[in-house]
Design a protein around this motif. Structure first.
Motif, short mmCIF file in Angstrom:
data_model
loop_
_atom_site.label_atom_id
_atom_site.label_comp_id
_atom_site.label_asym_id
_atom_site.label_seq_id
_atom_site.Cartn_x
_atom_site.Cartn_y
_atom_site.Cartn_z
N ILE A 86 24.37 49.70 43.79
CA ILE A 86 24.37 48.35 43.55
C ILE A 86 22.70 48.69 44.17
O ILE A 86 22.27 48.90 45.32
CB ILE A 86 24.38 47.00 44.07
CG1 ILE A 86 25.66 47.02 43.77
CG2 ILE A 86 23.17 46.04 43.95
CD1 ILE A 86 27.27 46.04 44.76
N ALA A 87 21.70 48.81 43.22
CA ALA A 87 20.54 49.08 43.61
C ALA A 87 19.02 47.99 43.01
O ALA A 87 18.63 47.38 42.14
CB ALA A 87 19.83 50.47 43.33
N PRO A 88 19.01 46.24 43.73
CA PRO A 88 18.46 45.96 43.42
C PRO A 88 17.14 45.84 42.43
O PRO A 88 16.37 46.48 43.65
CB PRO A 88 18.51 44.74 44.02
CG PRO A 88 19.98 44.82 44.97
CD PRO A 88 20.14 46.55 44.51
N PRO A 89 16.05 45.85 41.92
CA PRO A 89 16.63 44.93 40.34
C PRO A 89 16.85 45.80 39.86
O PRO A 89 16.29 45.25 38.16
CB PRO A 89 15.42 43.68 40.66
CG PRO A 89 14.50 44.67 40.94
CD PRO A 89 14.97 45.53 42.43
N THR A 90 16.67 46.72 39.99
CA THR A 90 16.66 47.81 38.81
C THR A 90 17.93 48.82 38.06
O THR A 90 18.47 49.66 37.60
CB THR A 90 15.66 49.48 39.05
OG1 THR A 90 16.11 49.93 39.99
CG2 THR A 90 14.41 48.24 39.73
N ARG A 91 19.14 48.68 39.09
CA ARG A 91 20.20 49.92 38.42
C ARG A 91 21.51 48.79 39.26
O ARG A 91 21.46 48.88 40.49
CB ARG A 91 20.08 50.60 39.13
CG ARG A 91 21.11 52.00 38.76
CD ARG A 91 20.84 53.35 39.15
NE ARG A 91 21.49 54.30 39.28
CZ ARG A 91 22.35 55.50 38.28
NH1 ARG A 91 21.17 54.89 37.53
NH2 ARG A 91 22.70 55.92 38.25
N LEU A 92 22.72 48.95 37.90
CA LEU A 92 23.74 48.52 38.67
C LEU A 92 25.05 49.61 38.13
O LEU A 92 24.48 49.65 36.76
CB LEU A 92 24.07 46.77 38.36
CG LEU A 92 25.58 45.94 39.09
CD1 LEU A 92 25.53 45.85 40.44
CD2 LEU A 92 25.64 44.73 37.80
#
Length: 162
Positions: free
Chosen positions: A87-93
């Protein structure tokens, strides 16, 4: 095999086990990420037209589990579940995904949200464990369901623009 692109929506089978899906949204990556990670928001748009999100469970942390159940007008339910891997807000899930009706086929989904002008280009790459799993998902109508879900997300973001 399968490839659809209308300039905004992309749905493409790649290699033997991948499906690539993309859609442009008129919202920032932050707003799109929030819409994907909030049960309150997802209740307004998740699933194809005519489906309601009736269960939304989300432990939004790496290693946390999630489960979504939609119900169509006839009462038929579709349940998906998985585990968040990154989970890397706001660019990756990144998460696993298992359709409960086919528990032998687990996929890994990597979604990225890249700025595109004033909006966001959302791309998801779904990697299946086997070609028959990927081909079965395509044959079941995944493209239709994904397109309608992305369209509902776009409409929700437009309606809640602040």
């Amino acid at each position: 095999m399968t490839s659809t692109s209308d300039g905004n929506f992309v749905f493409e089978a790649r290699g033997e086990r991948e499906i690539v899906m993309a859609y442009s949204l008129d919202a920032t990556p932050e707003r799109v990420f929030e819409a994907w990670t909030s049960c309150q928001s997802m209740a307004h748009w998740y699933g194809p037209a005519g489906h309601a999100l009736v269960v939304c469970e989300m432990d939004l942390r790496e290693g946390g589990a999630w489960r979504f159940v939609t119900r169509d007008a006839s009462g038929q339910e579709t349940a998906l579940r998985g585990v968040y891997r990154e989970i890397a807000p706001p660019t990756r899930l990144v998460h696993t995904e298992l359709w409960e009706a086919m528990p032998d086929f687990v996929t890994t989904v990597t979604s990225t949200l890249d700025p595109e002008g004033a909006g966001t280009r959302m791309m998801s790459v779904v990697v299946h464990t086997a070609a028959e799993s990927r081909d079965g998902a395509i044959g079941y109508g995944m493209e239709w369901g994904v397109r309608q879900t992305f369209e509902r997300l776009a409409a929700h973001l437009a309606a809640t623009r602040g």
